[in-house]
Structures are given as structure tokens and as C-alpha cells.
Write a protein that holds these residues in place. Structure first.
Motif, PDB file in Angstrom:
ATOM      1  N   ILE A  13       8.973   3.126  -9.911  1.00  0.00           N
ATOM      2  CA  ILE A  13       8.341   1.877  -9.491  1.00  0.00           C
ATOM      3  C   ILE A  13       6.873   2.214  -9.266  1.00  0.00           C
ATOM      4  CG2 ILE A  13       8.245   0.069  -7.733  1.00  0.00           C
ATOM      5  CD1 ILE A  13      11.223   0.761  -7.145  1.00  0.00           C
ATOM      6  N   THR A  14       5.994   1.540 -10.010  1.00  0.00           N
ATOM      7  CA  THR A  14       4.571   1.862  -9.941  1.00  0.00           C
ATOM      8  C   THR A  14       3.777   0.613  -9.589  1.00  0.00           C
ATOM      9  OG1 THR A  14       4.908   3.528 -11.649  1.00  0.00           O
ATOM     10  CG2 THR A  14       2.643   2.867 -11.216  1.00  0.00           C
ATOM     11  N   ASN A  15       3.064   0.711  -8.489  1.00  0.00           N
ATOM     12  CA  ASN A  15       2.149  -0.347  -8.044  1.00  0.00           C
ATOM     13  C   ASN A  15       2.818  -1.710  -7.918  1.00  0.00           C
ATOM     14  OD1 ASN A  15       0.029   1.486  -7.859  1.00  0.00           O
ATOM     15  ND2 ASN A  15      -0.589   1.147  -9.974  1.00  0.00           N
ATOM     16  N   LEU A  16       4.005  -1.738  -7.351  1.00  0.00           N
ATOM     17  CA  LEU A  16       4.658  -3.008  -7.053  1.00  0.00           C
ATOM     18  C   LEU A  16       3.905  -3.635  -5.880  1.00  0.00           C
ATOM     19  CD1 LEU A  16       6.965  -5.055  -7.356  1.00  0.00           C
ATOM     20  CD2 LEU A  16       8.301  -3.621  -5.798  1.00  0.00           C
ATOM     21  N   ARG A  17       3.325  -4.777  -6.111  1.00  0.00           N
ATOM     22  CA  ARG A  17       2.458  -5.399  -5.109  1.00  0.00           C
ATOM     23  C   ARG A  17       3.153  -6.616  -4.502  1.00  0.00           C
ATOM     24  NH1 ARG A  17      -2.966  -4.390  -4.601  1.00  0.00           N
ATOM     25  NH2 ARG A  17      -2.804  -3.197  -6.536  1.00  0.00           N
ATOM     26  N   LEU A  18       3.266  -6.603  -3.193  1.00  0.00           N
ATOM     27  CA  LEU A  18       3.864  -7.710  -2.458  1.00  0.00           C
ATOM     28  C   LEU A  18       2.825  -8.274  -1.503  1.00  0.00           C
ATOM     29  CD1 LEU A  18       7.147  -5.868  -1.444  1.00  0.00           C
ATOM     30  CD2 LEU A  18       6.827  -7.378  -3.393  1.00  0.00           C
ATOM     31  N   ARG A  19       2.729  -9.570  -1.435  1.00  0.00           N
ATOM     32  CA  ARG A  19       1.806 -10.203  -0.499  1.00  0.00           C
ATOM     33  C   ARG A  19       2.641 -10.771   0.642  1.00  0.00           C
ATOM     34  NH1 ARG A  19      -3.805 -12.509  -0.648  1.00  0.00           N
ATOM     35  NH2 ARG A  19      -3.974 -10.578  -1.799  1.00  0.00           N
ATOM     36  N   THR A  20       2.323 -10.327   1.867  1.00  0.00           N
ATOM     37  CA  THR A  20       3.146 -10.723   3.002  1.00  0.00           C
ATOM     38  C   THR A  20       2.333 -10.711   4.291  1.00  0.00           C
ATOM     39  OG1 THR A  20       5.234 -10.275   4.148  1.00  0.00           O
ATOM     40  CG2 THR A  20       3.922  -8.367   3.492  1.00  0.00           C
ATOM     41  N   PHE A  21       2.908 -11.271   5.335  1.00  0.00           N
ATOM     42  CA  PHE A  21       2.309 -11.186   6.655  1.00  0.00           C
ATOM     43  C   PHE A  21       2.814  -9.906   7.297  1.00  0.00           C
ATOM     44  CE2 PHE A  21       2.518 -15.756   5.808  1.00  0.00           C
ATOM     45  CZ  PHE A  21       1.203 -16.115   6.046  1.00  0.00           C
ATOM     46  N   ILE A  22       1.901  -9.050   7.728  1.00  0.00           N
ATOM     47  CA  ILE A  22       2.297  -7.792   8.337  1.00  0.00           C
ATOM     48  C   ILE A  22       1.231  -7.371   9.343  1.00  0.00           C
ATOM     49  CG2 ILE A  22       1.264  -6.413   6.495  1.00  0.00           C
ATOM     50  CD1 ILE A  22       3.517  -4.391   6.882  1.00  0.00           C
ATOM     51  N   GLY A  23       1.666  -6.927  10.502  1.00  0.00           N
ATOM     52  CA  GLY A  23       0.715  -6.430  11.485  1.00  0.00           C
ATOM     53  C   GLY A  23       1.029  -6.890  12.879  1.00  0.00           C
ATOM     54  N   PHE A  24       0.185  -6.437  13.803  1.00  0.00           N
ATOM     55  CA  PHE A  24       0.363  -6.760  15.227  1.00  0.00           C
ATOM     56  C   PHE A  24      -0.748  -7.646  15.758  1.00  0.00           C
ATOM     57  CE2 PHE A  24       2.532  -2.698  14.640  1.00  0.00           C
ATOM     58  CZ  PHE A  24       3.779  -3.015  15.146  1.00  0.00           C
ATOM     59  N   ASN A  25      -1.957  -7.462  15.258  1.00  0.00           N
ATOM     60  CA  ASN A  25      -3.090  -8.256  15.730  1.00  0.00           C
ATOM     61  C   ASN A  25      -2.956  -9.687  15.241  1.00  0.00           C
ATOM     62  OD1 ASN A  25      -4.218  -5.880  16.796  1.00  0.00           O
ATOM     63  ND2 ASN A  25      -5.185  -5.414  14.830  1.00  0.00           N
ATOM     64  N   GLN A  26      -3.554 -10.623  15.980  1.00  0.00           N
ATOM     65  CA  GLN A  26      -3.448 -12.045  15.637  1.00  0.00           C
ATOM     66  C   GLN A  26      -3.983 -12.310  14.232  1.00  0.00           C
ATOM     67  OE1 GLN A  26      -1.686 -14.057  17.504  1.00  0.00           O
ATOM     68  NE2 GLN A  26      -1.915 -15.654  15.970  1.00  0.00           N
ATOM     69  N   GLU A  27      -5.115 -11.707  13.880  1.00  0.00           N
ATOM     70  CA  GLU A  27      -5.691 -11.913  12.546  1.00  0.00           C
ATOM     71  C   GLU A  27      -4.733 -11.426  11.454  1.00  0.00           C
ATOM     72  OE1 GLU A  27      -9.350 -10.278   9.816  1.00  0.00           O
ATOM     73  OE2 GLU A  27      -9.629 -10.304  11.983  1.00  0.00           O
ATOM     74  N   GLU A  28      -4.053 -10.307  11.700  1.00  0.00           N
ATOM     75  CA  GLU A  28      -3.093  -9.780  10.725  1.00  0.00           C
ATOM     76  C   GLU A  28      -1.891 -10.713  10.582  1.00  0.00           C
ATOM     77  OE1 GLU A  28      -3.678  -4.984  11.270  1.00  0.00           O
ATOM     78  OE2 GLU A  28      -2.397  -6.043  12.677  1.00  0.00           O
ATOM     79  N   LYS A  29      -1.500 -11.327  11.663  1.00  0.00           N
ATOM     80  CA  LYS A  29      -0.350 -12.238  11.634  1.00  0.00           C
ATOM     81  C   LYS A  29      -0.665 -13.544  10.911  1.00  0.00           C
ATOM     82  CE  LYS A  29       1.618 -10.629  16.000  1.00  0.00           C
ATOM     83  NZ  LYS A  29       1.971 -11.053  17.360  1.00  0.00           N
ATOM     84  N   GLU A  30      -1.943 -13.912  10.842  1.00  0.00           N
ATOM     85  CA  GLU A  30      -2.336 -15.183  10.230  1.00  0.00           C
ATOM     86  C   GLU A  30      -2.766 -15.040   8.775  1.00  0.00           C
ATOM     87  OE1 GLU A  30      -5.396 -16.525  12.855  1.00  0.00           O
ATOM     88  OE2 GLU A  30      -3.992 -17.037  14.458  1.00  0.00           O
ATOM     89  N   LYS A  31      -3.104 -13.836   8.345  1.00  0.00           N
ATOM     90  CA  LYS A  31      -3.633 -13.624   6.997  1.00  0.00           C
ATOM     91  C   LYS A  31      -2.696 -12.694   6.227  1.00  0.00           C
ATOM     92  CE  LYS A  31      -7.675 -11.812   4.626  1.00  0.00           C
ATOM     93  NZ  LYS A  31      -8.924 -11.060   4.800  1.00  0.00           N
ATOM     94  N   GLN A  32      -2.288 -13.114   5.032  1.00  0.00           N
ATOM     95  CA  GLN A  32      -1.418 -12.278   4.221  1.00  0.00           C
ATOM     96  C   GLN A  32      -2.182 -11.059   3.712  1.00  0.00           C
ATOM     97  OE1 GLN A  32       0.295 -14.647   1.102  1.00  0.00           O
ATOM     98  NE2 GLN A  32       1.972 -15.293   2.411  1.00  0.00           N
ATOM     99  N   GLN A  33      -1.435  -9.953   3.605  1.00  0.00           N
ATOM    100  CA  GLN A  33      -2.006  -8.708   3.108  1.00  0.00           C
ATOM    101  C   GLN A  33      -1.137  -8.194   1.969  1.00  0.00           C
ATOM    102  OE1 GLN A  33      -3.276  -5.926   6.289  1.00  0.00           O
ATOM    103  NE2 GLN A  33      -2.250  -7.388   7.638  1.00  0.00           N
ATOM    104  N   ASP A  34      -1.746  -7.380   1.108  1.00  0.00           N
ATOM    105  CA  ASP A  34      -1.002  -6.751   0.020  1.00  0.00           C
ATOM    106  C   ASP A  34      -0.350  -5.467   0.520  1.00  0.00           C
ATOM    107  OD1 ASP A  34      -1.668  -8.648  -1.860  1.00  0.00           O
ATOM    108  OD2 ASP A  34      -3.405  -7.553  -2.599  1.00  0.00           O
ATOM    109  N   VAL A  35       0.894  -5.287   0.133  1.00  0.00           N
ATOM    110  CA  VAL A  35       1.614  -4.037   0.352  1.00  0.00           C
ATOM    111  C   VAL A  35       1.898  -3.490  -1.042  1.00  0.00           C
ATOM    112  CG1 VAL A  35       3.718  -2.982   1.255  1.00  0.00           C
ATOM    113  CG2 VAL A  35       2.647  -4.881   2.494  1.00  0.00           C
TER     114      VAL A  35
END
Length: 58
Positions: A13-35
Motif C-alpha cells: 500500500i503506497t501513499n493511501l491518502r485519507l482525509r479525516t478529522f483528527i487531533g485534540f486541539n479545537q482547530e484540528e477537530k474543525e479542519k480535516q487533515q490528510d493521513v
């Protein structure tokens, strides 16, 4: 059966990119990030090829 008798299968599996909400800070919880996931899975395939059993599946 010795290890030399066992066929090895590899799943890459190479560079499988998932966009999701992840994190603890409020900004991280509101903005999707790439995993990005990179993985290499090795497993004995000879037994799996001879059976249709779920118990033998990866």
C-alpha cells in the motif's frame, strides 16, 4: 511444512491518502487533515490458495 515450502504473498500500500478529522486541539477537530498510509504486508499464501475458508484469509 517447512518455511521454504510456503509461498509468500506481499501486499503493498503506497501513499493511501485519507482525509479525516483528527487531533485534540479545537482547530484540528474543525479542519480535516490528510493521513498518508504506507504499508507492506507479508503473509504465507500457499494455505490461502488451497482453501475458501474465512479462517484461512488474511
Amino acid at each position: 511444512m517447512s518455511s521454504s515450502d510456503t509461498s509468500q504473498a506481499i501486499i503493498n500500500i503506497t501513499n493511501l491518502r485519507l482525509r479525516t478529522f483528527i487531533g485534540f486541539n479545537q482547530e484540528e477537530k474543525e479542519k480535516q487533515q490528510d493521513v498518508v498510509i504506507n504499508a507492506e504486508i507479508h503473509y504465507p499464501a500457499s494455505k490461502l490458495c488451497l482453501s475458501d475458508s474465512v479462517d484461512d484469509a488474511l
